[in-house]
Design an enzyme around this catalytic site. Structure first.
Site, PDB file in Angstrom:
ATOM      1  N   CYS A 127       0.895  -1.154   0.000  1.00 41.14           N
ATOM      2  CA  CYS A 127       0.000   0.000   0.000  1.00 41.14           C
ATOM      3  C   CYS A 127       0.928   1.197   0.000  1.00 41.14           C
ATOM      4  O   CYS A 127       1.593   1.474   0.997  1.00 41.14           O
ATOM      5  CB  CYS A 127      -0.916   0.031   1.231  1.00 41.14           C
ATOM      6  SG  CYS A 127      -1.854   1.565   1.290  1.00 41.14           S
TER       7      CYS A 127
ATOM      8  N   CYS B 298      -0.160   3.954   2.669  1.00 38.49           N
ATOM      9  CA  CYS B 298      -0.149   3.741   4.125  1.00 38.49           C
ATOM     10  C   CYS B 298       0.051   2.269   4.414  1.00 38.49           C
ATOM     11  O   CYS B 298       1.133   1.761   4.224  1.00 38.49           O
ATOM     12  CB  CYS B 298      -1.417   4.288   4.749  1.00 38.49           C
ATOM     13  SG  CYS B 298      -2.916   3.894   3.823  1.00 38.49           S
ATOM     14  N   SER B 299      -0.983   1.554   4.853  1.00 36.92           N
ATOM     15  CA  SER B 299      -0.782   0.158   5.229  1.00 36.92           C
ATOM     16  C   SER B 299      -2.021  -0.683   5.000  1.00 36.92           C
ATOM     17  O   SER B 299      -2.307  -1.588   5.769  1.00 36.92           O
ATOM     18  CB  SER B 299      -0.352   0.078   6.694  1.00 36.92           C
ATOM     19  OG  SER B 299      -1.304   0.756   7.497  1.00 36.92           O
ATOM     20  N   CYS B 300      -2.804  -0.403   3.942  1.00 38.18           N
ATOM     21  CA  CYS B 300      -3.957  -1.241   3.619  1.00 38.18           C
ATOM     22  C   CYS B 300      -3.469  -2.671   3.395  1.00 38.18           C
ATOM     23  O   CYS B 300      -2.463  -2.883   2.716  1.00 38.18           O
ATOM     24  CB  CYS B 300      -4.663  -0.727   2.365  1.00 38.18           C
ATOM     25  SG  CYS B 300      -5.387   0.903   2.614  1.00 38.18           S
TER      26      CYS B 300
HETATM   27 FE    FE Z   1      -3.441   2.095   3.227  1.00 34.71          FE
END
Ligand code: FE
Length: 229
Positions: A133, A136-138
């Site tokens: 991602c 961010c951190s999906c």
């Molecule tokens: Fe994300």
């Protein structure tokens, strides 16, 4: 799993403006002092803590429910991705359904995805898939649990797009030159799951034994399964 006010809370901030399900503010204002870099808590983290305290004070959820939910993330969820892939390895019809509609196929196995779509991408002798991602951190948390620190790091997020083979090498993964590397960028509505190639030498293995070969990192695409010698 029934939907309770707590479930809605635990799934995060799907209803706020940029519909991400985790605590950070990278999208609008890059901030070096957020959770990804171990700085002070970001805006969403503070909001989510305040919300938890409020829901507890009103008796809607208990600290015990929050703790149990976090335990699921730690204990059960990380193994579900491996179970899904092992099923796909032994059951061609299931694999077809997984590729066609990942979310529905995972639901068959009791894993309810937090995003609208899950795209299962299959590794082949010609194509290797990696997930990131970049914002961010999906991450497919319902299948893999909480994302590892390296997945959230700026280093991984920025480099894997431009030099995926160098990043793979750092994970100990060397791919032949003729293999095309595809990098898939996740977002709030769409999560990915890599379906690695079933290693040679596993003919006749049970689904459970096969699942034991599969680690989280393989399902993100930074390593590949091998039969231990
Ligand atoms: Fe994300």
């Amino acid at each position: 799993m029934s939907t309770t006010p707590f479930d809605h809370y635990a799934r995060g901030h799907h209803d706020h403006d940029h519909a991400h399900d985790h605590d950070h503010d990278d999208h609008q204002q890059p901030n070096p002092a957020n959770e990804h870099d171990n700085g002070p808590p970001g805006e969403y983290e503070i909001m989510s803590r305040a919300m938890q305290e409020l829901l507890e004070a009103k008796g809607i959820i208990s600290a015990e429910q929050v703790r149990k939910r976090m335990e699921l993330f730690d204990e059960e969820f990380p193994y579900r991705g491996a179970q899904v892939v092992a099923r796909a390895w032994v059951d061609a019809a299931f694999k077809t359904r997984l590729i066609a509609d990942g979310r529905a196929a995972c639901a068959e196995m009791g894993a309810l995805l937090e995003a609208e779509r899950l795209i299962a991408v299959e590794n082949t002798p010609d194509v290797h898939n990696i997930i990131v991602c970049t914002l961010c951190s999906c991450y497919p948390r319902a299948l893999l649990g909480m994302p590892p620190t390296w997945y959230k790091s700026r280093n991984y997020r920025s480099r894997v797009v431009f030099e995926p083979r160098a990043v793979l090498r750092e994970f100990g993964t060397e791919l032949p030159d003729n293999v095309t590397v595809r990098v898939h960028d996740s977002n709030a509505d769409m999560r990915y799951l890599v379906v690695p190639m079933r290693p040679a030498g596993t003919e006749g293995w049970s689904e459970e034994k096969l699942a034991g070969l599969i680690s989280r990192d393989m399902l993100v695409g930074v390593t590949v399964p091998r039969v231990p010698v």
